[in-house]
Write an enzyme that holds these catalytic residues in place. Structure first.
Site, PDB file in Angstrom:
ATOM      1  CB  VAL A  14      -0.948  -0.022   1.234  1.00  0.00           C
ATOM      2  CG1 VAL A  14      -1.588   1.339   1.472  1.00  0.00           C
ATOM      3  CG2 VAL A  14      -2.019  -1.076   1.035  1.00  0.00           C
ATOM      4  CG  ASP A  32       9.471  -0.151   5.588  1.00  0.00           C
ATOM      5  OD1 ASP A  32       8.405  -0.289   4.948  1.00  0.00           O
ATOM      6  OD2 ASP A  32       9.894  -1.016   6.393  1.00  0.00           O
ATOM      7  NE  ARG A  37       9.109  -2.376   0.101  1.00  0.00           N
ATOM      8  CZ  ARG A  37       8.731  -2.581  -1.146  1.00  0.00           C
ATOM      9  NH1 ARG A  37       9.459  -3.312  -1.956  1.00  0.00           N
ATOM     10  NH2 ARG A  37       7.597  -2.092  -1.603  1.00  0.00           N
ATOM     11  CB  THR A 126      -7.675  -2.492   6.809  1.00  0.00           C
ATOM     12  OG1 THR A 126      -7.344  -2.210   5.458  1.00  0.00           O
ATOM     13  CG2 THR A 126      -9.127  -2.892   6.923  1.00  0.00           C
ATOM     14  CB  CYS A 266      -7.344  -7.577   2.431  1.00  0.00           C
ATOM     15  SG  CYS A 266      -6.009  -6.393   2.268  1.00  0.00           S
TER      16      CYS A 266
HETATM   17  N1  LIG Z   1      -2.001  -5.303   0.394  1.00  0.00           N
HETATM   18  C1  LIG Z   1      -3.242  -4.980   0.086  1.00  0.00           C
HETATM   19  O1  LIG Z   1      -3.780  -5.454  -0.880  1.00  0.00           O
HETATM   20  C2  LIG Z   1      -4.019  -3.984   0.889  1.00  0.00           C
HETATM   21  C3  LIG Z   1      -5.126  -3.361   0.278  1.00  0.00           C
HETATM   22  C4  LIG Z   1      -5.845  -2.441   1.018  1.00  0.00           C
HETATM   23  C5  LIG Z   1      -5.490  -2.183   2.345  1.00  0.00           C
HETATM   24  N2  LIG Z   1      -4.443  -2.829   2.904  1.00  0.00           N
HETATM   25  C6  LIG Z   1      -4.086  -2.496   4.285  1.00  0.00           C
HETATM   26  O2  LIG Z   1      -2.986  -1.596   4.251  1.00  0.00           O
HETATM   27  C7  LIG Z   1      -2.121  -1.826   5.369  1.00  0.00           C
HETATM   28  C8  LIG Z   1      -0.706  -2.130   4.883  1.00  0.00           C
HETATM   29  O3  LIG Z   1      -0.732  -3.326   4.138  1.00  0.00           O
HETATM   30  P1  LIG Z   1       0.433  -3.765   3.161  1.00  0.00           P
HETATM   31  O4  LIG Z   1      -0.076  -4.925   2.380  1.00  0.00           O
HETATM   32  O5  LIG Z   1       0.978  -2.592   2.443  1.00  0.00           O
HETATM   33  O6  LIG Z   1       1.526  -4.284   4.207  1.00  0.00           O
HETATM   34  P2  LIG Z   1       3.018  -4.729   3.893  1.00  0.00           P
HETATM   35  O7  LIG Z   1       3.351  -5.747   4.882  1.00  0.00           O
HETATM   36  O8  LIG Z   1       3.181  -4.997   2.437  1.00  0.00           O
HETATM   37  O9  LIG Z   1       3.877  -3.412   4.186  1.00  0.00           O
HETATM   38  C9  LIG Z   1       3.978  -2.812   5.385  1.00  0.00           C
HETATM   39  C10 LIG Z   1       5.333  -2.123   5.500  1.00  0.00           C
HETATM   40  O10 LIG Z   1       5.331  -1.447   6.738  1.00  0.00           O
HETATM   41  C11 LIG Z   1       6.611  -1.604   7.326  1.00  0.00           C
HETATM   42  N3  LIG Z   1       6.488  -1.383   8.766  1.00  0.00           N
HETATM   43  C12 LIG Z   1       6.036  -2.222   9.719  1.00  0.00           C
HETATM   44  N4  LIG Z   1       6.074  -1.633  10.925  1.00  0.00           N
HETATM   45  C13 LIG Z   1       6.567  -0.386  10.727  1.00  0.00           C
HETATM   46  C14 LIG Z   1       6.862   0.699  11.583  1.00  0.00           C
HETATM   47  N5  LIG Z   1       6.636   0.611  12.896  1.00  0.00           N
HETATM   48  N6  LIG Z   1       7.373   1.820  11.048  1.00  0.00           N
HETATM   49  C15 LIG Z   1       7.629   1.913   9.720  1.00  0.00           C
HETATM   50  N7  LIG Z   1       7.370   0.913   8.854  1.00  0.00           N
HETATM   51  C16 LIG Z   1       6.851  -0.225   9.361  1.00  0.00           C
HETATM   52  C17 LIG Z   1       7.052  -2.994   6.944  1.00  0.00           C
HETATM   53  O11 LIG Z   1       8.462  -3.128   7.023  1.00  0.00           O
HETATM   54  C18 LIG Z   1       6.505  -3.092   5.515  1.00  0.00           C
HETATM   55  O12 LIG Z   1       7.460  -2.696   4.557  1.00  0.00           O
HETATM   56  C19 LIG Z   1      -2.764  -2.952   6.167  1.00  0.00           C
HETATM   57  O13 LIG Z   1      -3.599  -2.403   7.145  1.00  0.00           O
HETATM   58  C20 LIG Z   1      -3.604  -3.667   5.124  1.00  0.00           C
HETATM   59  O14 LIG Z   1      -4.701  -4.347   5.701  1.00  0.00           O
HETATM   60  C21 LIG Z   1      -3.674  -3.710   2.203  1.00  0.00           C
END
Ligand SMILES: NC(=O)c1ccc[n+]([C@@H]2O[C@H](COP(=O)([O-])OP(=O)(O)OC[C@H]3O[C@@H](n4cnc5c(N)ncnc54)[C@H](O)[C@@H]3O)[C@@H](O)[C@H]2O)c1
Length: 426
Positions: A14, A32, A37, A126, A266
């Site tokens: 996201v 991050d 990454r 989310t 999700c």
């Molecule tokens: N992937 C999807 O399809 C999607 C779609 C809509 C909503 N979402 C929601 O969006 C949010 C993120 O999902 P995602 O799939 O991008 O997750 P992800 O795991 O791909 O990425 C999250 C990133 O956040 C970083 N991170 C973790 N803790 C951290 C911190 N304390 N400080 C800084 N960085 C940190 C991780 O290293 C990682 O790179 C979630 O709530 C998910 O439910 C995801």
């Protein structure tokens, strides 16, 4: 819109596409905690395959200056001088299916350390209704010493992207927005409206926007659970579920859902967030949790169907060679987190079969690390007793799968995408 400087916290599926999009118009830092990454992104590479190399490289800068563009960093000093903080960290569940807000608390702590008067913190992760204002804002207030809605403000804008989908990219999906005051709502909305070509919808409150997102995914989960239940019923009656759905789908208001495995982080996770909050406020959700139970049982169900078909065809089960096509949680995407193909595999293995997993998208080292399973990225040219298509990767459609099957072998199509005669499908 002058003087907007955005820090995006969490550069995953996201955060990165959003940071890249903002960086076409604004000065953006992507932050991050994962140094690997950051390193790959600063080299212009995105291992999630959501942002193409040339697109990423066209916005990248090699230092956090005041120009338009994206700089990625794990150094908190690099996000000090920003005024919009957009938090896109994971919101997983624990082993008891309870929301785990740790990444949200931790990232709120990080932002709180650099928070200044007038800043706006927008959450995109989310969550269940109330997390932004009741869980995250207190962390921001406590560590920064600033007062909410006096010194700093909050916003919420849920993400709707669909990994692997190159048509519905972040800019082309209408975005819901909200702010902690009516005036901040307008500011947050204007920020997104400046980059999202599909437009925005300003919700009246943050809780409304949070609830809207979590019910979108819960609705999908429940609808898929319903067709999964239908598949189980019709299989017992020897009726082709896909043919039934096609016939029923000719009615103008019949919803076009298909049976399948519901994995990922999700659809299979968010309903637990809503269920947890419902229970906390004194309501035991029946439909939401029933949907989860049905969908979580589908991996085992698929495996038992495959075994039954093999027995019917006189195929010896012990040491039978089974090829699994696909282990990612969805098609044309490398993400293997919470994939339900693993349930099918483990169940088939429990019968003593030999399972080979072919997935041209998944990284073998990641699958090994997450599940202890070996995968191959090239289709093995051997003869199998059964082939189970679990994920609809585009590569699978190009193969003559029957040529890999022994006479009488089983071809099971979980996704219902193969045009050839199959032995069974959901
Ligand atoms: N992937 C999807 O399809 C999607 C779609 C809509 C909503 N979402 C929601 O969006 C949010 C993120 O999902 P995602 O799939 O991008 O997750 P992800 O795991 O791909 O990425 C999250 C990133 O956040 C970083 N991170 C973790 N803790 C951290 C911190 N304390 N400080 C800084 N960085 C940190 C991780 O290293 C990682 O790179 C979630 O709530 C998910 O439910 C995801």
């Amino acid at each position: 819109m002058k003087d907007i400087k955005i820090a995006v916290i969490g550069l995953g599926y996201v955060g990165l596409p959003l940071a890249r999009l903002f960086a076409t118009k604004y000065n953006v830092v992507g932050f991050d905690i994962n140094q690997n990454r950051i390193d790959e992104l600063q080299q212009g590479k995105d291992s999630t395959l959501e942002v193409e190399e040339d697109v990423l490289q066209s916005v990248l800068k090699n230092r956090p200056d005041n120009n338009i563009g994206l700089f990625c960093s794990s150094n908190i000093d690099d996000i000090k001088n920003y005024n919009y903080y957009v938090i896109t960290v994971p919101t997983p569940i624990d082993k008891n299916n309870r929301p785990d807000l740790t990444p949200l608390y931790k990232s709120s702590e990080t932002v709180a350390k650099v928070l200044k008067k007038g800043d706006i913190v927008i959450y995109e992760s989310t969550v269940y209704p109330g997390v932004t204002e009741d869980e995250c804002v207190p962390v921001l207030e406590k560590i920064s010493g600033l007062k909410f809605n006096v010194d700093f403000y909050a916003g919420y804008s849920p993400e709707r992207i669909n990994p692997g989908d190159k048509l519905h990219t972040v800019d082309k999906i209408l975005k819901v927005t909200a702010g902690s005051t009516p005036e901040i709502g307008k500011k947050v909305d204007a920020l997104y409206a400046s980059v999202i070509t599909a437009g925005t919808h300003l919700a009246p409150t943050i809780k409304v926007a949070e609830a809207a997102k979590v019910i979108e995914n819960s609705q999908r989960d429940i609808n898929i659970a319903f067709v999964n239940e239908l598949a189980k019923i019709f299989n017992l009656m020897d009726i082709d579920t896909h043919a039934v759905l096609e016939a029923a789908g000719t009615k103008w208001n019949f919803l076009p859902f298909k049976p399948g495995l519901v994995g990922g982080h999700c659809i299979g996770v968010d309903p637990y967030y809503l269920a947890q909050k419902a229970q906390e406020v004194g309501y035991h959700p029946e439909i939401i949790l029933a949907g989860r139970r049905v969908n979580d049982s589908m991996g085992q169900y698929v495996a038992s169907e495959v075994i039954k078909l093999m027995v019917k065809n006189d195929i010896k089960i012990k040491n039978a060679k089974i090829l699994i096509l696909g282990i990612t949680f969805k098609e044309n995407c490398p993400d293997v987190r919470n994939t339900k193909a693993v349930d099918v595999i483990n169940q088939l293995k429990s019968y003593g079969t030999n399972v080979t997993i072919y997935d041209p998208w998944a990284k073998p080292e990641e699958v090994k690390h997450e599940y202890g399973l070996e995968t191959v990225r090239k289709l093995p040219r051997q003869t199998f007793d059964a082939i189970v298509l679990t994920v609809a990767h585009k590569e699978f459609l190009k193969e003559d799968l029957k040529s890999l099957l022994r006479p009488n072998g089983i071809l099971y199509d979980v996704k219902g995408i193969l045009s050839e005669n199959v032995s069974g499908r959901l």
